[in-house]
Design a protein around this motif. Structure first.
Motif, short mmCIF file in Angstrom:
data_model
loop_
_atom_site.label_atom_id
_atom_site.label_comp_id
_atom_site.label_asym_id
_atom_site.label_seq_id
_atom_site.Cartn_x
_atom_site.Cartn_y
_atom_site.Cartn_z
N VAL A 205 7.22 -30.53 2.69
CA VAL A 205 6.08 -29.68 2.33
C VAL A 205 5.49 -30.17 1.01
O VAL A 205 6.21 -30.40 0.04
CB VAL A 205 6.49 -28.21 2.23
CG1 VAL A 205 5.34 -27.36 1.71
CG2 VAL A 205 6.96 -27.71 3.59
N LYS B 173 -0.64 -29.16 -2.16
CA LYS B 173 -1.70 -29.13 -1.17
C LYS B 173 -1.55 -27.93 -0.23
O LYS B 173 -2.16 -27.88 0.83
CB LYS B 173 -1.70 -30.42 -0.37
CG LYS B 173 -2.04 -31.64 -1.21
CD LYS B 173 -2.05 -32.89 -0.40
CE LYS B 173 -2.39 -34.07 -1.32
NZ LYS B 173 -2.38 -35.33 -0.62
N SER B 174 -0.72 -26.97 -0.63
CA SER B 174 -0.42 -25.81 0.20
C SER B 174 -0.74 -24.53 -0.57
O SER B 174 -0.76 -24.54 -1.81
CB SER B 174 1.05 -25.81 0.60
OG SER B 174 1.37 -27.00 1.30
N GLN B 175 -0.97 -23.45 0.17
CA GLN B 175 -1.24 -22.18 -0.51
C GLN B 175 -0.90 -20.99 0.38
O GLN B 175 -0.95 -21.09 1.60
CB GLN B 175 -2.70 -22.09 -0.94
CG GLN B 175 -3.69 -22.09 0.18
CD GLN B 175 -5.14 -22.01 -0.32
OE1 GLN B 175 -5.39 -21.88 -1.51
NE2 GLN B 175 -6.08 -22.07 0.59
N VAL C 265 -1.27 -30.20 8.86
CA VAL C 265 -1.65 -28.94 8.21
C VAL C 265 -1.35 -27.79 9.17
O VAL C 265 -1.82 -27.78 10.31
CB VAL C 265 -3.14 -28.94 7.83
CG1 VAL C 265 -3.54 -27.60 7.23
CG2 VAL C 265 -3.43 -30.08 6.85
N GLU D 228 -1.82 -23.79 9.60
CA GLU D 228 -2.62 -22.67 9.10
C GLU D 228 -2.40 -21.46 9.98
O GLU D 228 -2.22 -21.58 11.19
CB GLU D 228 -4.11 -23.02 9.10
CG GLU D 228 -4.47 -24.07 8.09
CD GLU D 228 -5.97 -24.31 8.02
OE1 GLU D 228 -6.60 -23.80 7.09
OE2 GLU D 228 -6.47 -25.01 8.92
N PHE E 158 -1.87 -18.46 5.18
CA PHE E 158 -1.20 -19.64 4.65
C PHE E 158 -1.85 -20.91 5.14
O PHE E 158 -2.45 -20.96 6.22
CB PHE E 158 0.29 -19.63 5.00
CG PHE E 158 0.56 -19.67 6.49
CD1 PHE E 158 0.67 -20.88 7.17
CD2 PHE E 158 0.69 -18.49 7.20
CE1 PHE E 158 0.90 -20.90 8.52
CE2 PHE E 158 0.93 -18.50 8.57
CZ PHE E 158 1.04 -19.71 9.23
N ARG E 159 -1.75 -21.91 4.31
CA ARG E 159 -2.15 -23.27 4.65
C ARG E 159 -1.06 -24.16 4.05
O ARG E 159 -0.95 -24.30 2.83
CB ARG E 159 -3.51 -23.62 4.05
CG ARG E 159 -3.94 -25.06 4.34
CD ARG E 159 -5.29 -25.38 3.69
NE ARG E 159 -5.59 -26.79 3.76
CZ ARG E 159 -6.21 -27.39 4.77
NH1 ARG E 159 -6.60 -26.68 5.80
NH2 ARG E 159 -6.45 -28.68 4.76
N ILE E 160 -0.23 -24.71 4.91
CA ILE E 160 0.91 -25.52 4.49
C ILE E 160 0.66 -26.96 4.93
O ILE E 160 0.46 -27.22 6.13
CB ILE E 160 2.23 -25.01 5.10
CG1 ILE E 160 2.44 -23.52 4.80
CG2 ILE E 160 3.39 -25.86 4.65
CD1 ILE E 160 2.67 -23.17 3.37
N THR E 161 0.67 -27.86 3.99
CA THR E 161 0.51 -29.28 4.29
C THR E 161 1.88 -29.95 4.16
O THR E 161 2.58 -29.73 3.16
CB THR E 161 -0.49 -29.94 3.35
OG1 THR E 161 -1.76 -29.28 3.47
CG2 THR E 161 -0.67 -31.42 3.67
#
Length: 186
Positions: free
Chosen positions: A27, A31-33, A146, A148, A179-182
């Protein structure tokens, strides 16, 4: 000779498909939130969590073995106002002294077609654990992917807002977590 050529093509096809199977497991926090939205006195409000850790294992070719766990440091909340951040850390809201983290852990992942997935799991906030289903998408972007999605929770189910804040007339019960996890492929 014909068998040899068929065997060679079969071997190459298997090798090619194995080479394209990527497991996304690293992760990229920068670049994630993780954000949230709610209504306060009828006005839409938003916030985010600045610190979280996660464990991830996702191979689009082997969805049944996918796993995810996300642990959010509740004291990293950013409501947009310093006073708001202090307020939600108190016992009546997140009670970060006794419950410093919230945790989501997947129990199953189901492919729905295209880039759509359904992630079943448990969400634990303030010592209360609930089963949840999280709709999510996955989009590969080179050597990263990504993830989401969003999840609607009821803050009352987790005792977020106690005492005078237990009623939902000032702060609504519905909270939308996004969430947005890269993640990088390994």
């Amino acid at each position: 000779m014909k068998r040899f050529v068929l065997a060679l093509f079969s071997t190459l096809a298997l090798a090619t498909s194995a080479a394209h199977a990527l497991e996304y497991s690293e992760v990229l926090a920068d670049k994630s939130q993780i954000t949230f939205g709610y209504q306060q006195m009828g006005v839409s409000m938003e916030g985010r969590f600045g610190t979280f850790s996660s464990e991830l294992r996702f191979d689009p070719a082997a969805v049944d073995s996918a796993r995810a766990a996300i642990e959010v440091e509740l004291a990293s909340v950013d409501t947009g106002l310093p006073d708001g951040n202090e307020e939600v850390a108190r016992k009546t809201w997140f009670n970060t002294a006794d419950f410093p983290t919230a945790r989501f852990e997947s129990t199953a992942v189901k492919a729905l077609g295209g880039n759509q997935y359904e992630v079943a799991g448990t969400l634990t906030i303030k010592g209360t654990t609930k089963d949840v289903i999280v709709p999510a998408t996955f989009t590969p972007e080179g050597d990263t992917g990504v993830f989401e999605g969003s999840l609607n929770i009821q803050r009352g189910d987790f005792s977020i807002g106690e005492g005078a804040w237990k009623a939902f007339d000032v702060v609504a019960n519905d909270v939308l977590i996004k969430f947005r996890i890269t993640a990088a492929a390994r």
